[in-house]
Write a protein that holds these residues in place. Structure first.
Motif, PDB file in Angstrom:
ATOM      1  N   GLY A 193       0.806  -1.208   0.000  1.00 37.33           N
ATOM      2  CA  GLY A 193       0.000   0.000   0.000  1.00 37.33           C
ATOM      3  C   GLY A 193       0.841   1.261   0.000  1.00 37.33           C
ATOM      4  O   GLY A 193       0.532   2.228  -0.709  1.00 37.33           O
ATOM      5  N   LEU A 196       2.144   2.114  -3.351  1.00 37.63           N
ATOM      6  CA  LEU A 196       1.077   2.530  -4.258  1.00 37.63           C
ATOM      7  C   LEU A 196       0.507   3.896  -3.911  1.00 37.63           C
ATOM      8  O   LEU A 196      -0.227   4.475  -4.711  1.00 37.63           O
ATOM      9  CB  LEU A 196      -0.039   1.489  -4.240  1.00 37.63           C
ATOM     10  CG  LEU A 196       0.322   0.132  -4.862  1.00 37.63           C
ATOM     11  CD1 LEU A 196      -0.719  -0.910  -4.486  1.00 37.63           C
ATOM     12  CD2 LEU A 196       0.444   0.249  -6.379  1.00 37.63           C
ATOM     13  N   TRP A 201      -4.002   1.754   2.488  1.00 38.65           N
ATOM     14  CA  TRP A 201      -4.728   1.087   1.405  1.00 38.65           C
ATOM     15  C   TRP A 201      -4.560  -0.425   1.491  1.00 38.65           C
ATOM     16  O   TRP A 201      -3.529  -0.943   1.917  1.00 38.65           O
ATOM     17  CB  TRP A 201      -4.209   1.576   0.046  1.00 38.65           C
ATOM     18  CG  TRP A 201      -4.537   3.018  -0.227  1.00 38.65           C
ATOM     19  CD1 TRP A 201      -5.337   3.840   0.507  1.00 38.65           C
ATOM     20  CD2 TRP A 201      -4.040   3.811  -1.306  1.00 38.65           C
ATOM     21  NE1 TRP A 201      -5.378   5.095  -0.051  1.00 38.65           N
ATOM     22  CE2 TRP A 201      -4.594   5.104  -1.159  1.00 38.65           C
ATOM     23  CE3 TRP A 201      -3.185   3.545  -2.377  1.00 38.65           C
ATOM     24  CZ2 TRP A 201      -4.323   6.124  -2.069  1.00 38.65           C
ATOM     25  CZ3 TRP A 201      -2.914   4.564  -3.276  1.00 38.65           C
ATOM     26  CH2 TRP A 201      -3.480   5.838  -3.122  1.00 38.65           C
ATOM     27  N   VAL A 203      -4.534  -4.108  -0.553  1.00 40.03           N
ATOM     28  CA  VAL A 203      -4.057  -4.593  -1.845  1.00 40.03           C
ATOM     29  C   VAL A 203      -4.430  -6.065  -1.997  1.00 40.03           C
ATOM     30  O   VAL A 203      -4.132  -6.880  -1.126  1.00 40.03           O
ATOM     31  CB  VAL A 203      -2.519  -4.444  -1.957  1.00 40.03           C
ATOM     32  CG1 VAL A 203      -2.045  -4.887  -3.329  1.00 40.03           C
ATOM     33  CG2 VAL A 203      -2.091  -3.018  -1.664  1.00 40.03           C
ATOM     34  N   ILE A 218      -6.882  -2.133  -5.535  1.00 36.87           N
ATOM     35  CA  ILE A 218      -6.380  -1.254  -4.487  1.00 36.87           C
ATOM     36  C   ILE A 218      -7.577  -0.518  -3.894  1.00 36.87           C
ATOM     37  O   ILE A 218      -8.301   0.174  -4.615  1.00 36.87           O
ATOM     38  CB  ILE A 218      -5.368  -0.243  -5.062  1.00 36.87           C
ATOM     39  CG1 ILE A 218      -4.273  -0.981  -5.833  1.00 36.87           C
ATOM     40  CG2 ILE A 218      -4.779   0.622  -3.963  1.00 36.87           C
ATOM     41  CD1 ILE A 218      -3.592  -0.141  -6.893  1.00 36.87           C
TER      42      ILE A 218
END
Length: 282
Positions: A193, A196, A201, A203, A218
């Motif tokens: 996460g 990204l 977040w 994943v 995501i």
């Protein structure tokens, strides 16, 4: 245990408790079958779940080659712990149907521990995957391994017998590739996460029916929105290391405006289910 004692002390005063219990038991005491499905080709495996009536968890059975073949026990989660508190949390066949990866959860914990066994022999392999939550297993179509998501072990969890009682907030979900026959310490880290954009977040991965594309989902939360990237995994080198994997990510949807779920593809033409301008999805 204290919660159980408090609950039992209160419910024991309910005069209708035995009547309700008896009615529930009577209405649940009948044989139940799950929807059968097939995997592999040599042999074809026909698998389904079955509950004789009052079993705490349904049992997995299969028939090899033909539905007329003798039924074989594959996995009985009721026997996984003496007190019955270990539950089955998902099971995933390899593409050829020769291996089964299944998840176990102890005492109601969200943590899942994945194990692998040979289907036809019933042999348990040494592969064990720890510290997983909110993830499934995605086998590559060469049957050599699978993708999964995990978290780091919580800092407060010094005693793993208390797994699931932590109050730490989990951050930075990570995507890995596990090659069958190797230890988890050798698994290939691919992306997380934080890389990204945000360690909050989540994943997760999916694989198209053709087996050539990895779908990277995501999500910022449990809201029905997500980003969606694709990676062509027809070349196994695509997931050999994090730098290569991340350099080959194709950003199909790069915002959190709506939710997208890949249904199927024809080559590079993909079909999605979405709530974009369709609250009931289309």
């Amino acid at each position: 245990e204290q919660q159980v004692d408090i609950c039992d002390a209160y419910l024991s005063q309910c005069s209708a408790r035995d009547t309700i219990y008896g009615a529930l038991e009577e209405n649940l005491n009948f044989p139940r079958y799950g929807v059968p499905f097939r995997k592999g080709e040599n042999p074809v495996i026909y698998c389904y779940s079955y509950n004789s009536g009052l079993q705490n968890q349904s049992v997995l059975y299969y028939h090899a080659d033909s539905l007329d073949a003798p039924r074989t026990l594959l996995l009985d989660p009721n026997t996984l712990s003496e007190d019955g508190t270990t539950s089955l949390k998902g099971y995933y066949f390899s593409h050829d149907g020769k291996f089964l990866c299944y998840g176990l959860s102890a005492a109601g914990s969200d943590w899942i521990e994945f194990h692998v066994k040979e289907v036809l022999t019933g042999k348990e392999l040494d592969d064990v995957i720890y510290w997983c939550k909110f993830t499934g297993i995605q086998w590559t179509h060469d049957n050599r391994g699978f993708f999964y998501s995990r978290y780091d072990k919580p800092a407060s969890n010094a005693d793993e017998s208390n797994k699931g009682t932590e109050t730490d907030k989990l951050r930075n979900m990570q995507l890995y590739y596990h090659r069958l026959g190797s230890s988890q310490s050798e698994d290939v880290f691919l992306v997380d996460g934080k890389t990204l954009g945000d360690e909050e977040w989540m994943v997760s991965a999916g694989i198209t029916y053709c087996g050539e594309w990895l779908e990277l989902y995501i999500s910022p939360s449990c809201d029905p929105v997500n980003r969606l990237y694709l990676v062509n995994i027809a070349d196994v080198g695509s997931y050999a290391d994090a730098n290569t994997f991340q350099s080959r990510m194709i950003k199909v949807v790069d915002n959190f405006d709506y939710g997208y779920d890949a249904i199927n593809n024809e080559g590079t033409v993909f079909y999605f289910e979405t709530n974009h301008e369709a609250s009931n999805y289309r």
